[in-house]
Design an enzyme around this catalytic site. Structure first.
Site, short mmCIF file in Angstrom:
data_model
loop_
_atom_site.label_atom_id
_atom_site.label_comp_id
_atom_site.label_asym_id
_atom_site.label_seq_id
_atom_site.Cartn_x
_atom_site.Cartn_y
_atom_site.Cartn_z
N LYS A 53 9.69 -15.37 -0.13
CA LYS A 53 10.04 -15.20 0.85
C LYS A 53 8.42 -15.64 1.81
O LYS A 53 9.07 -15.95 2.91
CB LYS A 53 9.04 -13.32 1.41
CG LYS A 53 10.54 -12.37 0.94
CD LYS A 53 9.71 -11.33 0.63
CE LYS A 53 11.14 -9.90 0.13
NZ LYS A 53 10.84 -9.01 -0.48
N GLN A 97 5.81 -4.80 -0.49
CA GLN A 97 6.86 -5.00 -1.08
C GLN A 97 7.28 -3.82 -2.40
O GLN A 97 6.31 -3.37 -2.93
CB GLN A 97 6.60 -6.44 -2.03
CG GLN A 97 7.00 -7.18 -3.54
CD GLN A 97 8.39 -8.01 -2.85
OE1 GLN A 97 8.39 -8.24 -1.99
NE2 GLN A 97 9.73 -7.10 -4.00
N ASP A 120 13.06 -4.37 6.48
CA ASP A 120 14.06 -3.97 5.57
C ASP A 120 14.64 -2.73 6.31
O ASP A 120 15.44 -2.54 4.82
CB ASP A 120 12.65 -3.29 4.66
CG ASP A 120 12.08 -4.57 3.25
OD1 ASP A 120 13.30 -5.57 3.03
OD2 ASP A 120 11.49 -4.56 2.32
#
Ligand code: NAD
Length: 284
Positions: A53, A97, A120
């Site tokens: 990322k 995460q 997200d």
């Protein structure tokens, strides 16, 4: 024989579009899109994802910050960091995460992120917006699958779509996106009876289960579009999907490989969401 949908190439195309748009956005507004990634503990797979990322952020011209917290981090400490990033105007996207260590409450953590920075799209507000069909961000993996379909020139309208898997992160939102694209959608899961028969009705089949080669060649309608989200490891350490590729390839019309199909799209869509968040912060 199927046409292979090259996710690596399509993801590279999206990343370069994002980089181009970012250049123009920076020039006009003097703002650099910023993504903060929080990782708790030392799960090796998560560390690889976070590194990738970061690399993608660099390539798109974003500012990125990784917060690597020890596994012993408390709920209060994690939430305090999210609060700080929520207030920071240079941070447009916040990503925690997953999975988190067991002592941390994932749901509360995701709720803490401001929906405008939830790149997200896991916050219940953003999930609700997807149901309504009026969204700012889409969850990266299902959004990536839709881009693969669209950019391969495939229309969803009126097609029988079967999604195998009903997770919150992939299966359910995938089904909603296919529905919004005017597909006729069936969702299958671990209790589904006659999985093979239902899969054989699919013009577009999306497998998001996490079971190696669950979808066999004889479960695929000739000419179908097969999108394989699964990531499984074989005994020799190499990756494979939920679809038995060698069997599906001669039957399907289009197919995504694993690796090199859906995988690269997830990060590309995260970059797109981060740029969207930065633009939204300026009311664009
Ligand atoms: P999950 O474990 O949360 O959900 C799996 C789903 O599969 C469940 O809804 C379950 O009902 C269903 N299922 C289990 N056994 C089944 C069976 N025999 N028949 C039909 N359905 C069955 O998994 P997830 O988070 O949705 O991920 C699914 C797969 O996609 C995993 O392999 C994961 O690694 C992969 N994944 C890939 C990406 C990517 O970027 N490519 C992103 C997320 C997940």
């Amino acid at each position: 024989m199927a046409q292979i949908i090259d996710g690596k190439a399509i993801a590279a195309e999206i990343r370069s579009e994002v980089a181009e748009e970012t250049r123009a956005f920076k020039e006009t507004y003097g703002i650099t899109p910023g993504l903060s990634v929080i990782i708790v503990g030392d799960d090796p797979a998560s560390q690889v994802y976070v590194r990738n990322k970061r690399k993608a952020c660099d390539n798109c011209g974003f500012a990125s910050e990784t917060y690597a917290l020890p596994a012993s981090t408390t709920q209060a400490e994690l939430e305090a960091l999210i609060d700080r990033l929520n207030q920071d105007e240079t941070v447009h996207g916040i990503l925690v995460q997953l999975p988190l260590p067991a002592h941390l409450d994932e749901k509360t953590v995701l709720l803490r992120i401001r929906p405008e920075k939830d790149v997200d799209a896991f916050h219940p507000f953003n999930v609700g917006e997807i149901m309504i069909g009026d969204y700012r961000f889409l969850p990266c993996t299902p959004a990536g699958c839709m881009e693969l379909i669209r950019r391969s020139g495939i229309s969803v309208e009126g097609k029988n779509c079967v999604v195998v898997g009903r997770s919150t992160i992939v299966g359910k939102p995938m089904a909603m996106l296919l529905l919004q694209a005017n597909g006729t959608v069936t969702i299958c899961h671990s209790r589904t009876r006659d999985l093979s028969g239902i899969c054989r009705t699919a013009d577009i089949l999306v497998a998001a289960v996490g079971k190696r080669e669950l979808i066999r060649g004889d479960m695929i309608k000739p000419g179908a579009v097969v999108i394989d989200v699964g990531i499984n490891r074989k005994e020799d350490g190499t990756l494979c999907g939920d679809v038995a590729f060698e069997e599906a390839f001669p039957v399907a019309g289009y197919i995504t490989p694993v690796p090199g199909g859906v995988g690269p799209m997830t990060i590309a869509m995260l970059m797109k969401n981060t740029l969207t968040a930065a633009k939204r912060s300026k009311g664009i």
